[in-house]
Enzyme design. Structure first.
Site, PDB file in Angstrom:
ATOM      1  N   ASN A  60      18.769 -39.328 -15.216  1.00 64.41           N
ATOM      2  CA  ASN A  60      19.969 -39.119 -16.047  1.00 64.41           C
ATOM      3  C   ASN A  60      19.843 -37.812 -16.830  1.00 64.41           C
ATOM      4  O   ASN A  60      18.869 -37.087 -16.681  1.00 64.41           O
ATOM      5  CB  ASN A  60      20.179 -40.320 -16.972  1.00 64.41           C
ATOM      6  N   ASP A  65      18.504 -48.165 -15.750  1.00 59.07           N
ATOM      7  CA  ASP A  65      18.717 -49.619 -15.688  1.00 59.07           C
ATOM      8  C   ASP A  65      18.461 -50.154 -14.277  1.00 59.07           C
ATOM      9  O   ASP A  65      18.268 -51.352 -14.084  1.00 59.07           O
ATOM     10  CB  ASP A  65      20.153 -49.957 -16.094  1.00 59.07           C
ATOM     11  N   LYS A 118       9.631 -38.278   3.363  1.00 60.76           N
ATOM     12  CA  LYS A 118      10.974 -37.781   3.043  1.00 60.76           C
ATOM     13  C   LYS A 118      12.008 -38.405   3.977  1.00 60.76           C
ATOM     14  O   LYS A 118      11.811 -38.420   5.203  1.00 60.76           O
ATOM     15  CB  LYS A 118      10.970 -36.257   3.186  1.00 60.76           C
ATOM     16  N   PHE A 170      18.448 -47.106 -29.580  1.00 58.97           N
ATOM     17  CA  PHE A 170      19.528 -46.129 -29.514  1.00 58.97           C
ATOM     18  C   PHE A 170      20.586 -46.708 -28.588  1.00 58.97           C
ATOM     19  O   PHE A 170      20.252 -47.448 -27.654  1.00 58.97           O
ATOM     20  CB  PHE A 170      19.013 -44.799 -28.939  1.00 58.97           C
ATOM     21  N   LYS A 186      24.276 -54.637 -28.782  1.00 54.01           N
ATOM     22  CA  LYS A 186      22.888 -54.320 -28.391  1.00 54.01           C
ATOM     23  C   LYS A 186      21.930 -54.671 -29.523  1.00 54.01           C
ATOM     24  O   LYS A 186      20.833 -55.192 -29.294  1.00 54.01           O
ATOM     25  CB  LYS A 186      22.749 -52.833 -28.027  1.00 54.01           C
ATOM     26  N   LYS A 207      19.271 -57.549 -28.537  1.00 54.83           N
ATOM     27  CA  LYS A 207      17.886 -57.106 -28.339  1.00 54.83           C
ATOM     28  C   LYS A 207      17.022 -57.374 -29.574  1.00 54.83           C
ATOM     29  O   LYS A 207      15.893 -56.891 -29.655  1.00 54.83           O
ATOM     30  CB  LYS A 207      17.860 -55.622 -27.959  1.00 54.83           C
TER      31      LYS A 207
HETATM   32  N1  CTP Z   1      16.568 -49.512 -22.986  1.00 52.18           N
HETATM   33  C1  CTP Z   1      15.329 -49.990 -22.579  1.00 52.18           C
HETATM   34  N2  CTP Z   1      15.128 -50.362 -21.298  1.00 52.18           N
HETATM   35  C2  CTP Z   1      16.133 -50.300 -20.392  1.00 52.18           C
HETATM   36  C3  CTP Z   1      17.398 -49.824 -20.786  1.00 52.18           C
HETATM   37  C4  CTP Z   1      17.574 -49.427 -22.103  1.00 52.18           C
HETATM   38  O1  CTP Z   1      14.403 -50.037 -23.404  1.00 52.18           O
HETATM   39  N3  CTP Z   1      15.892 -50.664 -19.140  1.00 52.18           N
HETATM   40  C5  CTP Z   1      16.744 -49.156 -24.398  1.00 52.18           C
HETATM   41  C6  CTP Z   1      17.051 -47.686 -24.643  1.00 52.18           C
HETATM   42  O2  CTP Z   1      15.845 -46.954 -24.848  1.00 52.18           O
HETATM   43  C7  CTP Z   1      17.899 -47.727 -25.899  1.00 52.18           C
HETATM   44  C8  CTP Z   1      18.625 -49.072 -25.796  1.00 52.18           C
HETATM   45  O3  CTP Z   1      17.860 -49.848 -24.882  1.00 52.18           O
HETATM   46  O4  CTP Z   1      17.131 -47.759 -27.072  1.00 52.18           O
HETATM   47  C9  CTP Z   1      20.035 -48.986 -25.325  1.00 52.18           C
HETATM   48  O5  CTP Z   1      20.095 -48.239 -24.131  1.00 52.18           O
HETATM   49  P1  CTP Z   1      21.506 -47.941 -23.450  1.00 52.18           P
HETATM   50  O6  CTP Z   1      21.280 -47.155 -22.202  1.00 52.18           O
HETATM   51  O7  CTP Z   1      22.462 -47.396 -24.478  1.00 52.18           O
HETATM   52  O8  CTP Z   1      22.035 -49.394 -23.125  1.00 52.18           O
HETATM   53  P2  CTP Z   1      21.646 -50.493 -22.113  1.00 52.18           P
HETATM   54  O9  CTP Z   1      20.940 -51.587 -22.851  1.00 52.18           O
HETATM   55  O10 CTP Z   1      20.951 -49.925 -20.925  1.00 52.18           O
HETATM   56  O11 CTP Z   1      23.091 -51.055 -21.719  1.00 52.18           O
HETATM   57  P3  CTP Z   1      24.301 -50.293 -20.950  1.00 52.18           P
HETATM   58  O12 CTP Z   1      23.645 -49.342 -19.998  1.00 52.18           O
HETATM   59  O13 CTP Z   1      24.999 -51.424 -20.283  1.00 52.18           O
HETATM   60  O14 CTP Z   1      25.132 -49.637 -22.012  1.00 52.18           O
END
Ligand code: CTP
Length: 402
Positions: free
Chosen positions: A209, A279, A289, A323, A337, A341
């Protein structure tokens, strides 16, 4: 803050030496025990006797003028000092200390000291902007020296611009603020995650990302500056850590990050998950490859572990901050969240807003605490936002202890 502090004032040769006299007087009045070292050039501007009278201590000018046979003066002075202020600092002295030179009383003492060192430069505006001087200052900043930037105004050389030694009262104010801040996170262990993760497809490709790690690295630098012991678990980024109190652990994937974070979780007091963790990852990774074909390519993806949620589930005494990177309904999503969490706070980022989010030097966030109280932090540098986050965390911890 300066009451009974052992302050070593290092005076180098420029017209601003007269202001160092005022600085000596103000430091002494603030209750500091002040000793002064002068370079040979500094003595051309003001006599050591002036500093001796103002500090009520002998002034050091010569490395070989060893008055006490039981001690080596520059080592003794280096060990004695708790704070060193180089004011005014000339371009020549900056160059010497940036390159590790020790050819007089002042530079040998600086090489030997482990005190906090503040540098207040003073020189002609063009000298101040000279690339070599700028590089020396950047190097010294990386090595942990603290600069008190010169003010802009009329310079003794006739130019008007930046280069005038900062006013003694401001120098003292900056040092007081810094000394105060240094203890905000003292004895705290702070664990931070930063950057993206990479989910490998084959030896040359991955899913990732837009995160550059800037927010997480700013959080790490500021925490170290505020006195914390910092562990930074970082995804692949092109940033470097500056502060020597940051232990950096490099990881690639969400799975790697999960293990690194859990390894350090139990010993941490504050945990901030600024990383943009993937995610999903490809269900299958290829050891060779992948070759293209004329067909569509469809990846089957599987969920990675939600690291933050796993930390929330096993939380004991840690203060856990997440975050939330959002493009819509950011407050509502952030709130969900925070609750799901089991966090103590969440920093909500509207990543589609100008100047906020990935890759920018600035950010604009809403800090939401566990009582769902909102604290909007307006657009500012990522360092300034980090400071506000820590002040808020400490305030909550103090309130909870009452
Ligand atoms: N995070 C994490 N592990 C993951 C995904 C996210 O620890 N696999 C943590 C990120 O570091 C951040 C928080 O969860 O502190 C929120 O991440 P974000 O990408 O905003 O949200 P998600 O929980 O992944 O949900 P969505 O993608 O559906 O918004």
């Amino acid at each position: 803050m300066l009451q009974n502090k052992k302050v070593l004032l290092a005076v180098t040769g420029g017209i601003a030496v007269y202001k160092a006299c005022d600085l000596t007087s103000k430091l002494t009045q603030a209750g500091a025990d002040v000793r002064v070292i002068m370079t040979e050039s500094a003595c051309e501007f003001v006599s050591p006797l002036t500093f001796q009278a103002l500090s009520r201590n002998p002034v050091y000018t010569d490395t070989f003028d060893e008055k006490n046979p039981k001690k080596i003066a520059h080592i003794d002075l280096a060990d004695w000092a708790e704070i060193v202020i180089i004011a005014p600092a000339t371009a020549n002295t900056l160059s010497k200390i940036a390159n590790g030179l020790g050819d007089d009383m002042l530079t040998t003492t600086l090489l030997a000291t482990r005190a906090t060192i503040y540098i207040a430069p003073a020189m002609n505006v063009h000298m101040y902007q000279n690339q070599a001087v700028v590089e020396n200052m950047n190097k010294l900043t990386r090595h942990g020296y603290h600069f008190i930037e010169p003010g802009a105004g009329y310079l003794a050389c006739g130019y008007v611009g930046k280069g005038r030694l900062e006013e003694p009262s401001t120098i003292i104010e900056v040092i007081n603020k810094h000394q105060n801040e240094k203890s905000l996170l003292k004895n705290k262990k702070v664990l931070i995650t930063a950057g993206p993760t990479r989910e490998i497809i084959d030896p040359v490709r991955f899913f990732s990302n837009n995160s550059t790690g800037k927010m997480g690295y700013a959080l790490a630098e500021v925490a170290a500056r505020l006195g914390a012991e910092v562990t930074l678990v970082s995804g692949p980024v092109s940033l470097v850590t500056k502060h020597n109190k940051i232990e950096r652990i490099n990881v690639i994937s969400a799975e790697d990050m999960y293990h690194a974070v859990h390894k350090h979780y139990s010993e941490s007091d504050i945990v901030i998950k600024a990383a943009a963790v993937a995610d999903y990852r490809p269900k299958q990774t290829h050891s060779q490859k992948m070759k293209k074909s004329d067909d569509k390519l469809i990846f089957e993806m599987e969920r990675t572990k939600d690291i933050l949620k796993s930390l929330g589930d096993k939380k004991e005494r840690q203060f856990l901050v997440g975050f939330a990177a959002e493009t819509e309904n950011h407050l509502e999503n952030g709130k969900n969240k925070l609750i799901n969490k089991n966090l103590d706070a969440i920093v909500i980022n509207n990543v589609s807003e100008e100047g906020a989010g990935f890759g920018t030097e600035t950010n604009k966030v809403t800090y939401l605490d566990k009582n769902l109280k909102e604290y909007p932090f307006p657009l500012d540098s990522k360092e300034a936002i980090s400071e506000k986050i820590y002040h808020q965390i400490i305030k909550t911890l103090e309130d909870d202890n009452q």
